[in-house]
Each structure stands twice: as C-alpha cells, then as structure tokens.
Write an enzyme that holds these catalytic residues in place. Structure first.
Site, PDB file in Angstrom:
ATOM      1  N   HIS A  67       5.212   2.015  -2.382  1.00 32.14           N
ATOM      2  CA  HIS A  67       4.934   2.530  -3.718  1.00 32.14           C
ATOM      3  C   HIS A  67       3.637   2.037  -4.353  1.00 32.14           C
ATOM      4  CE1 HIS A  67       8.892   4.129  -3.405  1.00 32.14           C
ATOM      5  NE2 HIS A  67       9.515   2.967  -3.592  1.00 32.14           N
ATOM      6  N   VAL A  70       8.177  -4.442   1.212  1.00 32.76           N
ATOM      7  CA  VAL A  70       8.411  -3.013   1.431  1.00 32.76           C
ATOM      8  C   VAL A  70       7.987  -2.205   0.215  1.00 32.76           C
ATOM      9  CG1 VAL A  70      10.184  -1.270   1.833  1.00 32.76           C
ATOM     10  CG2 VAL A  70      10.262  -3.435   3.081  1.00 32.76           C
ATOM     11  N   CYS A  71       8.270  -2.719  -0.975  1.00 33.08           N
ATOM     12  CA  CYS A  71       7.904  -1.996  -2.194  1.00 33.08           C
ATOM     13  C   CYS A  71       6.402  -1.800  -2.289  1.00 33.08           C
ATOM     14  CB  CYS A  71       8.424  -2.743  -3.416  1.00 33.08           C
ATOM     15  SG  CYS A  71       8.127  -1.881  -4.973  1.00 33.08           S
ATOM     16  N   THR A  72       5.646  -2.818  -1.870  1.00 33.45           N
ATOM     17  CA  THR A  72       4.179  -2.711  -1.909  1.00 33.45           C
ATOM     18  C   THR A  72       3.706  -1.604  -0.977  1.00 33.45           C
ATOM     19  OG1 THR A  72       3.917  -5.041  -2.466  1.00 33.45           O
ATOM     20  CG2 THR A  72       2.030  -3.934  -1.447  1.00 33.45           C
TER      21      THR A  72
END
Length: 983
Positions: A589, A584-586
């Site tokens: 952001h 999810v972070c990839t």
C-alpha cells in the site's frame, strides 16, 4: 554489441563507452610478460582491433611471465607466437602483427599506442611522434620488483565522465514559483549529495513543464536540503512528480610529452617519503637505460660490480627539476641487483593498470593517471642481507623460471615447487591465480600441487574476464576446465579439480586429512559468507590465506598468516545478497523507495507465474473445494491469475487480454480502491515518506505500459503452454483493436469473498482443471529474450509512477535482481598480481608482519594503497596469553578421557576452572546444572558425551574435536582459545 558477453563490464563502463571501445584501434609494442598482460586485458574487454609489434625471438626468460609462449615458441617472434592464442580470447577483436618498423605514418593510424619494456630511445621517439599527432601514448616497464607506467594523452584531453559514481538523482516533492525557485526533494529516498554549484537537469515534471526543457543549471543547497535554482516566477504552477539529475562536468587533462616529463616527473603520493622514493625509482630506471645503452644488456643478476655502476650512473644524472634530495644509494643498489628478472605478478599488476589507462584514452571515461605511476615491491626480498641470493644462484638455467630465478635465486624456486595450495573459486580471480601458479612454478614437483574447488559452470558472461575459458566450454564445470587450461600453461603443474563447494555440507570431503596436505589457501570468492567460512577453516588448520575481491574498477588483496598477522575480518554479509524483509503493508500500500517497488514486482512475478501454477496444479490433482478451504491468500492468488478470463486461455489474443486486464487491476483499479479506503484529504501523505498514489491510465505509446503487457502476455502464454510473440508491431495493432472496441475487459472478481464470488471462482477453476497441468515459470536473470527481467523492470517502473518514486533504469534493476557484481578484466588482473607478490613472501619462510601488504585500489580514480597488516591482537586471562591463532590442545590418550578427566586436565595444565563446555551450539556441561545431571555427564567418555547430546557420530579420519569454553568468574564475552581435543 554482444551484451551477454560484456554484461558485467557494461555495468562498469556503460554502453556509450563500450561502443567506443569496440571501434578503437590500438598498437602494442613489446610482447614480453607485461605486453602479454596488456594484450590479454584489451582483447577480453573487446577493443576493435589490436596490432602487435615485437620482432624479437622468444627466449627462456620470457616464459616466467609470458603465458602465451611455451618451449615450442623459442626462437620465434614473440608477436607472431602470441597472435593465435590471443585471437582465441575474443573472436570479435581483430588481431594482426606488424612486421616492419614503427614509422610516423603507422602511428597516425591508431588512437592509442602502448610501448612495454622498450629502450629509452624508442620511448622518446614514439612518444614525441604520438604527442605531435594527438595519439594517446603509454609506456610501461618492469625491472624485477619495480615497475612504472607513463601516460601522455595530449595537452587538451577532455574526460567526459571523470568518476565511476553514477550521477546523483532525486525525486521532487515540490517546486515553488519565485526568484529563486526552491526545489523540495522527497523524503524516503536515499540521502542525496548535491553540492553548491552542481549542474542539474529536470525531467518528468507535471505542471511546471518549462523546467523539463531547460539546459543544465547550477544549484545552491539550502540548510534543509532543498535546492535553490533560477527564476521560476513565470513558469506554470507545479503539480506533481519529476526528477532532478546531476550533470557530470567534463574535465580537461593536460599532459606533457615524455622528453619533458622525464625531467619533471609529477608524483602523487601520501607523504614526502613516498615522493622521495618515487624520485629515486625514476632515476633508477633512467640509470638502467643508460647502463643498457652503454653495455648492450641489463645488469647481471645480483652482480655487485654492475650494481655499483648503475648507482654511479644514477647519481651522475641531472637532478630532477624542483627536487633537492639526494638519492638513496642502498635503494638504487637493490633495484640494480634484482633488475634483470621478469616476474609474472609484476607484469599482471602493471599490465592491468596500463590496459585500464588504454580504455580511459579510448572512451574518455574515468580520470587518467597524472602521467607517472611507480610500483615498488622490493619488500618481497629477504630483510636479512645474508639471505639474499648470490650471483651464482641466479645464473640462467635455460628453463621457464629463469626470469624469476634472476630475482630470487633457486632457493625460493625450490620452495615454490614443493608447495601444495588450495584455490577456492575458479572465476575471474581464480583463473588469474592459476596463471600465476603456472608461471611461478608452484607445486610442479610430485609432492606439490594445486587443488582448485568450484561448483559453478561456465556461462557466456564469464568469457569477458575469465581468460582460461572459451565458448566451447560453456556449461562445463569451471574447476575442470580451469585445471586443464592451467596445465596447458605449464605441463609440470599438478592441478586437481574439485566440483564440490567448500562449505559446512562438505566437511567430509575437505576434512582433516585433506587440509593436512595443504600448505596455503587462496580465496577467490564473490560472497562474504563464503569468505568467512574459508577464513575460519584456515584459522582452524593454521594455514596462510591469500584473499582478493573486485567490484568494477575497485579491488582488494589481503594476506593472513598464522601467528604473524591478524585473521580475516570482513563484513558480516553481502548487502546485495541479503533478502531485506519489508513490512507487507509497505509493499502493498505505501511504498516509498524503488526497492519497495522492486520487491513488489518480484513478488508479483513469483505469485502470478510460479505459485499460482503450483496452486492450480495442486487443486487439479486433489479436487479440493474452494468453499471448503476459503484461504484468503490462496483465493487472492487465484483471482489474480484468472483475472479477466472465465475460461482457460486458448490463443495469444487471450493472453494479451489477460495482461491488459492485469495492468488495469494493478496500476489503476487497485490504486482507486486504496484511495477509497485512504482518501488523500483525510490521510496525511505530505509528511514522512508516504506519498499519495495516483492511478495510471493505460497508454500503449508509453514504453513501460507497452513493455508490461508484452512481457506479461508472453509469460502467461508460457505458463499455459501456448506460443507467445515477440512482434511489437503485431501487439500494437492488437492493443489498438482492443482499446478501440471499448470493450476493455474488467476483472471478474472483487476483493470480497462472499459465497456468490466463491461459487463463481470455483466454477472457473473447475473449467481450468480440464486442461493439462500448468507450467511454472522460474525466474532466470541471464536470458534477455525470456521477458523475465522485462516484466520486473516494467512492473517496478509503473509502481514507481503510481507513487511518484524515482525509478532506475533497466540495467540497474537487472543488476539488483540478478545480484550481479560489476566486473572488468583489468582490476581482476591487478589483484591477482598483488596476491602473487604476497605468495612469494608466504612461501619464502618466516618473516615479520611489516613486510606483508594489504592492497586496495580504485583504477577509475587512481587510488593505490599498500599497507602493512596489523599484528594479531593479544588477549589474556591470568597467566595465559593468546591470539586468534592459538588453541588449547589436549593430546589423545588411551583409554579415552572422560569429561571429568578432561576438566581436571584443563585445571592442572592451564589453571582453568571451566564453567561451561560447548560443542557447536550444544551445551555439554555447565556448573549451574543440578548435581545429578553433572555427575551423569562427567562419567561419560568425551566422544560418548558429544554423541549423546548432539546425536553426532565421529567420521573416519577425524583428528580433532573442537570445543568452546567459558571459565568461572569471567565476563560472558571473554573469548577463550578453542579447545582442540585430539582423537
């Protein structure tokens, strides 16, 4: 351009080539089976006009391969009898019949001229005139189980796009000022494959803009993967961004005219033996033409005297230049004996390749053949000479199978008539296979037949290659329409359609009783998951499997025969059909690839236009308080979909205001916020795959900026039941007013969820509840007017711009999102023909593994490989030996066995001391269990035990239970044969 009709084909040839194809004029001479195949493929692919020439009357032998003809066509000109049915395939193609002679003036009016199954003197005459006037010339012919194709595109033919591979592109990280300049490519993109000497161009560079306007220039590849270019000393300093793109180099082809090439045939082959065989085939065709010229006919089927005459004629020919090998008399004899016949599979293969060469000539896309191609399928004949047909067995019967009987005799025809085959998939390959079944006479007797299974419905995009379907059939079940169309091709064909899928959920339909009536299976499927399941069913029921697939101009055709060949082993899954989970972070952001951006865009579509509506509708029904739930994900979703609006949108202008505000949130404000938390001077962005993002400034003159607002506003309007707008000029004017007013709306809600924010959000939601329920928007890939793909394309591109990621074009994103497989009629026809050849072998009876063929082709680059499959691997355990096709059988007894008696039977009959017994994933017995549990299971009847452990109840008609077992002292990986417990 009907992009919906040609959508799959456009992914193969591209728009410029397709435009040339639609303007082309082609003359096709000869409308026997081979000519019909060429015509069908050209009409489906959308050539501008096709002129037919064949004044010869239809005869019985034509019906073995010419699917546009029937008994009603007998005596009529083949061209005239075929015209009407050809016209039904594609109303955009002009189809006419030329009834006069082939003159020099006539030939000059065409771009391409194709001769099929013609006399040698006609080939030489037309070929010479075409070469003289720069008209591309093709000659194709089949004689029984051999065929050849010749191409002459002139002495100076330029191929603009030689390969099917897309030009290499890479995102730029940095460009140095110097002599030479060094271009450093971004990490995180897919590995590039630039080579020394490649020509490249640059685009979208900020700072060193001089490179954007440079002509193509060569590069040298450094050890670290960077590219050395020309002198950049005087250029501006590089700032950011940019793309380097390979420029494909045109190639020039020089072809000899037919009269010269006949004496100097250039053969591309993998070894000397193949070259010698091709030279023998070449001389065999020349000798057959000589025989026809002398006797006014082809050799009689399997007549030894005529065959010896042909052998003598071949051996008397002038040797080919540059060759010294003697001709293979046995090979020449076999060719002559079987040369009088016409076979549907051979016509399909040569017709598909010939049509692709026509498209190459028209579009100058992909490398043409190096003049000659030879096809040899003589391995279809019995190896045992005593089983070869006799002249009496091959005499004409005045029936539609005369052309096939002339090659194989009546024995194989009888076997074909009695077979019952299951065809899984009625798409492009499935339609072609039904044509093969109809023409070869498979299952035409009462105890034979064909069952076709397909759950899909016909779409317009199917019509460019699934030739059994017509525009009136759109939205009808493929299986039903294909079955009816195949029956029209041959009224004796017994075809039964099934609209249920063949998968684990339908094993009560495709059960033991069903498969007991099936003699073989043809899989024409577009996913490896489905192929694996069908192959497993064939292994379970010991049925031969013919399997084929295509992607663009690539194709494969394979055969799997119980106990003779290896079983099917394809990739575990489709790379394009698997949902790849990204952190999810990839996605949120730090995206580093186009795929990350695309996944983010798809998530945006689903969240904004489907999940948000479902959430709001749920709140509307339950009147739940946000202050009570306070779920972070739900709140974020609601804040995005409400965005800049305090009240529910009432007009198109409101929707545009929301779309503009959401653009600002996604591509400017959120990036500014991210940089506040991860400032570029404190985060090491320059290493690895992470790149420091930069916010965008909205510019309505930028195509993707404008497209995003247009698509988002329309989708938002549809969600609220409001009319949208496709007027770009009106939207530009509205955006101008909004931007000039300097009142660009700001999003109302910040990232924090304090009580004041929640209260304001609750009030806005309460206002929205007063209206009717919102309408969820479900993603649909095949409607170019619904803005679904447009939104995903624009969002992906803008996200890539934020992070300096190399984007891809609209068509590629649509292909990825829609999981679209590039397809064209030519490769589909070829693989179906290759399966038809294997069908002959499977039906004929037991034969060695070496006579079967796995086939692989790449029409764009002229790769054709046919090789024998491997024999099944043999495994062993003590005195037992088995392959993937073997199983341990336990016959049914009365009363039914207990588990204890079953284990005792395995010990006594096979010497197996079973340690574990499984049914599916359920463990029924283990020697490691406590003695009480073992005793409890050992006393139960086998079916009682399965029901007790799994809750499963045997259905009526079930004949066998299948168990997996392992034995004491053996490796966990030992794969024992399945245990078939008969009921």
């Amino acid at each position: 351009m009907d992009e919906e009709l040609y959508s799959r084909q456009l992914y193969v040839v591209g728009l410029p080539a397709m435009q040339k194809i639609q303007e082309a004029k082609v003359l096709l001479c000869g409308l026997q089976g081979l000519g019909a195949e060429v015509a069908k493929n050209l009409v489906l692919t959308g050539v501008g006009s096709l002129t037919l020439h064949d004044p010869h009357p239809t005869c019985w032998a034509d019906l073995a391969a010419q699917f546009f003809l029937s008994e009603k066509s007998l005596g009529r000109s083949r061209a005239e009898a075929s015209q009407a049915q050809l016209a039904q395939l594609n109303e955009a193609v002009q189809i006419s019949v030329h009834r006069g002679d082939i003159t020099e003036d006539l030939l000059r009016g065409f771009q391409v001229v194709v001769l099929t199954d013609s006399k040698l003197e006609d080939q030489l005459k037309v070929g010479t005139l075409c070469h003289k006037h720069g008209v591309c010339f093709l000659m194709a012919e089949t004689r029984g189980l051999v065929g050849r194709l010749f191409c002459d595109f002139g002495e100076d033919f330029t191929v603009v796009d030689p390969t099917e591979v897309e030009p290499m592109t890479a995102a730029i990280r940095d460009i140095s000022q110097g002599s030479p300049g060094i271009v450093t490519l971004r990490g995180g993109t897919k590995r590039h494959s630039f080579y020394d000497g490649d020509l490249v161009v640059f685009s979208d560079i900020e700072g060193m803009v001089e490179l954007n306007s440079c002509s193509p220039q060569p590069v040298r590849v450094q050890k670290d993967g960077s590219l050395e270019i020309g002198d950049t000393t005087t250029f501006s300093r590089y700032l950011r961004g940019g793309v380097v793109t390979e420029v494909k180099r045109p190639k020039t082809v020089r072809h000899k005219p037919l009269d010269i090439a006949l004496l100097q045939p250039h053969v591309v082959a993998q070894n000397t033996q193949e070259v010698q065989r091709a030279h023998c085939l070449h001389q065999a065709f020349h000798a057959l033409h000589k025989f026809q010229q002398l006797h006014g006919r082809l050799p009689k089927p399997w007549d030894p005297d005529d065959a010896e005459t042909v052998v003598g004629l071949a051996q008397d020919l002038e040797p080919l230049k540059g060759t010294e090998e003697s001709l293979d008399g046995a090979l020449l004899r076999t060719i002559a004996l079987s040369s009088a016949g016409t076979l549907s599979p051979m016509a399909a293969i040569l017709g598909g390749v010939a049509a692709q060469e026509v498209l190459k000539a028209i579009s100058r896309k992909f490398m043409p053949l190096d003049q000659w191609l030879y096809l040899d399928a003589l391995e279809c004949l019995p190896e045992d000479e005593t089983l070869l047909p006799s002249p009496e067995d091959c005499q004409p019967r005045n029936c539609r199978y005369d052309g096939q009987i002339a090659v194989f005799g009546t024995g194989l025809q009888e076997k074909l008539s009695d077979k019952h085959y299951l065809l899984v998939g009625a798409g492009a390959i499935g339609c072609e296979m039904l044509k093969v079944f109809a023409l070869v006479g498979l299952g035409v007797r009462a105890n034979g037949g064909v069952t076709v299974a397909d759950m899909d419905h016909i779409e317009r995009s199917n019509l460019s290659r699934q030739f059994l379907f017509r525009p009136k059939d759109i939205r009808r079940p493929k299986a039903e329409v294909a079955a009816a169309a195949a029956h029209r091709l041959n009224p004796d064909l017994q075809v039964t359609p099934y609209t249920s899928p063949l998968d684990p959920t339908t094993e009560d339909i495709y059960d033991d009783s069903f498969f007991s009536r099936v003699d073989g299976v043809v899989a024409a499927l577009d996913s490896f998951q489905a192929r694996h399941y069908v192959a497993a069913r064939c292994t379970h029921y010991l049925k031969p499997l013919l399997e084929a697939g295509t992607q663009g101009t690539r194709g494969s055709a394979s055969v799997f025969v119980p106990y003779v060949t290896e079983a099917y082993r394809g990739p575990a899954s489709d790379e394009t059909s698997e949902d790849v989970p990204y952190p999810v972070c990839t996605l949120r952001h730090f995206p580093s690839t186009m795929e990350h951006s695309l996944q983010w865009a798809q998530d945006q579509f689903g969240g904004l236009f489907r999940l948000s509506t479902e959430t709001i509708n749920c709140y509307q029904q339950t009147c739940t308080s946000l202050l009570a739930t306070h779920r972070t994900e739900t709140l974020a979703l609601l804040k995005q979909v409400m965005g800049v609006l305090r009240t529910r949108p009432q007009t198109w202008r409101d929707c545009v205001v929301w779309a503009l505000g959401h653009w600002q949130l996604c591509f400017h404000d959120s990036i500014v916020e991210l940089l506040r938390h991860f400032p570029s001077d404190k985060v090491l962005f320059s290493s690895g795959s992470k790149t420091c993002p930069h916010p965008l400034q909205f510019d309505p003159n930028q195509d993707m900026h404008f497209l995003y607002v247009l698509a988002a506003a329309n989708l938002y309007a549809r969600m609220h039941g409001l009319p949208g707008s496709q007027s770009q000029s009106a939207l530009r004017e509205l955006l101008k007013q909004l931007l000039e007013s300097d009142s660009t709306p700001q999003n109302l809600f910040s990232a924090e969820h304090d009580q004041e924010q929640l209260k304001e959000l609750q009030e806005t939601l309460d206002d929205w509840r007063k209206g009717p329920p919102l309408q969820p928007v479900l993603f649909v890939k095949d409607d170019d007017s619904n803005f679904h793909v447009d939104f995903v394309v624009a969002a992906t591109d803008l996200r890539c711009q934020n992070y300096g990621i190399l984007p891809v074009n609209h068509a590629r994103i649509k292909q990825i999102v829609g999981r679209i497989i590039p397809a064209i009629a030519t490769s589909t026809a070829v693989v179906a023909g290759l399966l038809g050849l294997e069908l002959y072998k499977v039906v004929s009876g037991l034969r060695p593994c070496g006579t079967f063929r796995h086939s692989y082709l790449h029409l764009a680059e002229n790769h054709f490989i046919r090789s024998a499959p491997s024999a099944p691997a043999v495994q062993s355990f003590r005195h037992l030996q088995w392959t993937c096709w073997h199983r341990l059988k336990v016959p049914a007894v009365q009363p039914e066995r207990t588990l204890e008696s079953l284990l005792a039977h395995l010990q006594e009959e096979h010497g197996l001391n079973v340690e574990r017994l499984l049914h599916g994933q359920a463990l029924l017995y283990s020697s490691g269990w406590p003695s009480e549990k073992q005793a409890q299971h050992l006393r139960l009847r086998v079916t009682e035990l399965v029901q007790h452990v799994t809750g499963w109840e045997p259905k009526p008609g079930l004949g066998v239970l299948v168990f997996e077992l392992s034995c004491e002292g053996e490796d966990e990986e030992t794969a024992f044969p399945p245990l078939h417990y008969e009921l």
